[in-house]
Motif scaffolding. Structure first.
Motif, PDB file in Angstrom:
ATOM      1  N   ASP A  13      57.331  73.214  34.575  1.00  0.00           N
ATOM      2  CA  ASP A  13      56.827  72.605  35.807  1.00  0.00           C
ATOM      3  C   ASP A  13      57.737  72.979  36.967  1.00  0.00           C
ATOM      4  O   ASP A  13      58.961  72.938  36.846  1.00  0.00           O
ATOM      5  N   LYS A  17      53.827  78.946  39.522  1.00  0.00           N
ATOM      6  CA  LYS A  17      52.799  79.896  39.068  1.00  0.00           C
ATOM      7  C   LYS A  17      51.469  79.735  39.793  1.00  0.00           C
ATOM      8  O   LYS A  17      50.779  80.726  40.033  1.00  0.00           O
ATOM      9  N   GLU A  40      44.554  74.643  31.803  1.00  0.00           N
ATOM     10  CA  GLU A  40      44.699  73.771  30.635  1.00  0.00           C
ATOM     11  C   GLU A  40      45.853  72.807  30.841  1.00  0.00           C
ATOM     12  O   GLU A  40      46.846  73.186  31.469  1.00  0.00           O
ATOM     13  N   PRO A  41      45.827  71.595  30.289  1.00  0.00           N
ATOM     14  CA  PRO A  41      44.615  71.063  29.692  1.00  0.00           C
ATOM     15  C   PRO A  41      43.568  70.840  30.772  1.00  0.00           C
ATOM     16  O   PRO A  41      43.899  70.409  31.877  1.00  0.00           O
ATOM     17  N   ARG A  51      42.969  65.689  29.727  1.00  0.00           N
ATOM     18  CA  ARG A  51      44.138  65.961  30.568  1.00  0.00           C
ATOM     19  C   ARG A  51      44.706  64.673  31.166  1.00  0.00           C
ATOM     20  O   ARG A  51      45.914  64.430  31.137  1.00  0.00           O
ATOM     21  N   MET A  68      45.927  68.298  23.167  1.00  0.00           N
ATOM     22  CA  MET A  68      45.943  69.609  23.834  1.00  0.00           C
ATOM     23  C   MET A  68      45.021  70.587  23.109  1.00  0.00           C
ATOM     24  O   MET A  68      44.275  71.337  23.731  1.00  0.00           O
ATOM     25  N   ARG A  72      41.598  72.306  24.295  1.00  0.00           N
ATOM     26  CA  ARG A  72      41.544  73.778  24.257  1.00  0.00           C
ATOM     27  C   ARG A  72      40.298  74.266  23.529  1.00  0.00           C
ATOM     28  O   ARG A  72      39.663  75.231  23.957  1.00  0.00           O
ATOM     29  N   ARG A  94      47.964  78.137  32.057  1.00  0.00           N
ATOM     30  CA  ARG A  94      48.429  77.672  30.744  1.00  0.00           C
ATOM     31  C   ARG A  94      47.389  77.870  29.647  1.00  0.00           C
ATOM     32  O   ARG A  94      46.201  77.772  29.865  1.00  0.00           O
ATOM     33  N   ALA A  98      51.776  77.057  25.954  1.00  0.00           N
ATOM     34  CA  ALA A  98      52.283  75.802  26.530  1.00  0.00           C
ATOM     35  C   ALA A  98      52.448  74.729  25.454  1.00  0.00           C
ATOM     36  O   ALA A  98      53.381  73.919  25.508  1.00  0.00           O
ATOM     37  N   THR A  99      51.569  74.728  24.459  1.00  0.00           N
ATOM     38  CA  THR A  99      51.689  73.727  23.399  1.00  0.00           C
ATOM     39  C   THR A  99      52.916  74.017  22.539  1.00  0.00           C
ATOM     40  O   THR A  99      53.654  73.106  22.145  1.00  0.00           O
ATOM     41  N   TYR A 102      55.982  73.148  25.047  1.00  0.00           N
ATOM     42  CA  TYR A 102      56.174  71.731  25.387  1.00  0.00           C
ATOM     43  C   TYR A 102      56.216  70.818  24.154  1.00  0.00           C
ATOM     44  O   TYR A 102      57.143  70.019  24.003  1.00  0.00           O
ATOM     45  N   GLN A 103      55.195  70.939  23.297  1.00  0.00           N
ATOM     46  CA  GLN A 103      55.187  70.043  22.135  1.00  0.00           C
ATOM     47  C   GLN A 103      56.117  70.570  21.029  1.00  0.00           C
ATOM     48  O   GLN A 103      56.704  69.773  20.297  1.00  0.00           O
ATOM     49  N   PHE A 170      55.161  64.637  32.219  1.00  0.00           N
ATOM     50  CA  PHE A 170      55.997  65.793  31.896  1.00  0.00           C
ATOM     51  C   PHE A 170      56.972  66.094  33.033  1.00  0.00           C
ATOM     52  O   PHE A 170      58.154  66.345  32.799  1.00  0.00           O
TER      53      PHE A 170
HETATM   54  P1  TMP Z   1      50.114  71.787  34.989  1.00  0.00           P
HETATM   55  O1  TMP Z   1      50.766  70.708  35.770  1.00  0.00           O
HETATM   56  O2  TMP Z   1      50.800  73.112  35.078  1.00  0.00           O
HETATM   57  O3  TMP Z   1      48.626  71.881  35.222  1.00  0.00           O
HETATM   58  O4  TMP Z   1      50.272  71.408  33.439  1.00  0.00           O
HETATM   59  C1  TMP Z   1      50.036  70.151  32.973  1.00  0.00           C
HETATM   60  C2  TMP Z   1      51.176  69.636  32.171  1.00  0.00           C
HETATM   61  O5  TMP Z   1      50.798  69.589  30.806  1.00  0.00           O
HETATM   62  C3  TMP Z   1      52.448  70.426  32.264  1.00  0.00           C
HETATM   63  O6  TMP Z   1      53.529  69.515  32.428  1.00  0.00           O
HETATM   64  C4  TMP Z   1      52.560  71.074  30.911  1.00  0.00           C
HETATM   65  C5  TMP Z   1      51.802  70.137  29.998  1.00  0.00           C
HETATM   66  N1  TMP Z   1      51.156  70.799  28.867  1.00  0.00           N
HETATM   67  C6  TMP Z   1      51.613  70.530  27.583  1.00  0.00           C
HETATM   68  O7  TMP Z   1      52.534  69.746  27.392  1.00  0.00           O
HETATM   69  N2  TMP Z   1      51.002  71.150  26.534  1.00  0.00           N
HETATM   70  C7  TMP Z   1      49.955  72.021  26.688  1.00  0.00           C
HETATM   71  O8  TMP Z   1      49.441  72.545  25.700  1.00  0.00           O
HETATM   72  C8  TMP Z   1      49.497  72.291  28.037  1.00  0.00           C
HETATM   73  C9  TMP Z   1      48.349  73.221  28.240  1.00  0.00           C
HETATM   74  C10 TMP Z   1      50.132  71.655  29.080  1.00  0.00           C
END
Ligand code: TMP
Length: 222
Positions: A13, A17, A40-41, A51, A68, A72, A94, A98-99, A102-103, A170
């Motif tokens: 974040d 991008k 995404e989400p 989302r 997520m 997807r 994303r 990203a999964t 982040y996860q 996040f």
């Molecule tokens: P964004 O703010 O870039 O639209 O993304 C949404 C938030 O969701 C960002 O903090 C990343 C998080 N995210 C995940 O944790 N796992 C995922 O699979 C995706 C697609 C986003």
């Protein structure tokens, strides 16, 4: 019919991008392509509802990952697969990386478990999309043709985000979380270097934009 092209945009974040997705879309449209911009989400009515839940409700990492992937699947079935089958360019803010970042990286979920979830969630979608797509391989799971990873130190990203908007779940995470997310992206790049272009996002906007363009041009798509 032209081949569909699937490009994803990734990064922690505050990497900036989003501003570059529009610029690339314009360049590709000027080159005569039909461009579908999505994220995404999200990207479908159902996935946008998911989302809202995933970004604002407290939950454990596995629940997050399940949501997520559910989002997807709906997005890939309804938007990405059909657009690629028509030969369009899909620019997605994303995707699966990203999964993992982040996860997997951030929340500490097992990498192999996420790989299994990926196969289940995208079952039956890769073939539909890839049959008219380059490197067709019915067995492979749907992946972007190119992933632009906007990489920068978490402290720089945090400064950019500060005060710009109300942070979601996040964005409110500490720097250590984003270091782990960044390491997750680095691991994804190491696993599939040909699919990735690492963009140095800690530069002026024009320099970042030039790097994005160069990555797409290097593949002959612009
Ligand atoms: P964004 O703010 O870039 O639209 O993304 C949404 C938030 O969701 C960002 O903090 C990343 C998080 N995210 C995940 O944790 N796992 C995922 O699979 C995706 C697609 C986003």
């Amino acid at each position: 019919m032209r081949q569909g092209l699937f490009v994803s945009f990734e990064g922690i974040d505050g990497a900036g991008k989003s501003t570059h997705i529009e610029a690339l879309a314009d360049a590709l449209r000027t080159a005569g392509r039909t461009v579908v911009l999505t994220r995404e989400p999200g990207g479908t009515p159902l996935a946008e509802q998911i989302r809202t839940l995933a970004l604002h409700q407290p939950m454990d990492g596995l629940t997050e990952a399940l949501l997520m992937f559910a989002a997807r699947r709906d997005h890939a079935r309804q938007v990405i697969g059909p657009a690629l089958a028509q030969g369009h360019v899909v620019l997605c803010d994303r995707f699966t990386d990203a999964t993992f970042a982040y996860q997997g990286g951030g929340r500490g979920l097992d990498w192999n478990l996420l790989s299994k979830m990926e196969l289940v969630a995208l079952d039956g979608i890769a073939f539909e999309a890839d049959s008219l797509h380059q490197n067709a391989s019915p067995a492979a799971v749907l992946q972007p043709d190119l992933t632009l990873w906007f990489d920068l130190p978490p402290e720089v990203a945090a400064q950019r985000l500060a005060g710009t908007r109300v942070a979601d779940k996040f964005e409110a995470q500490p720097a250590a979380f984003f270091e782990a997310v960044r390491a997750g992206y680095a691991r994804r790049l190491a696993e599939a270097p040909a699919r990735f272009a690492r963009i140095n996002a800690d530069q002026p906007k024009e320099a970042v934009q030039a790097q994005v363009r160069a990555a797409v041009q290097a593949r002959g798509w612009l």
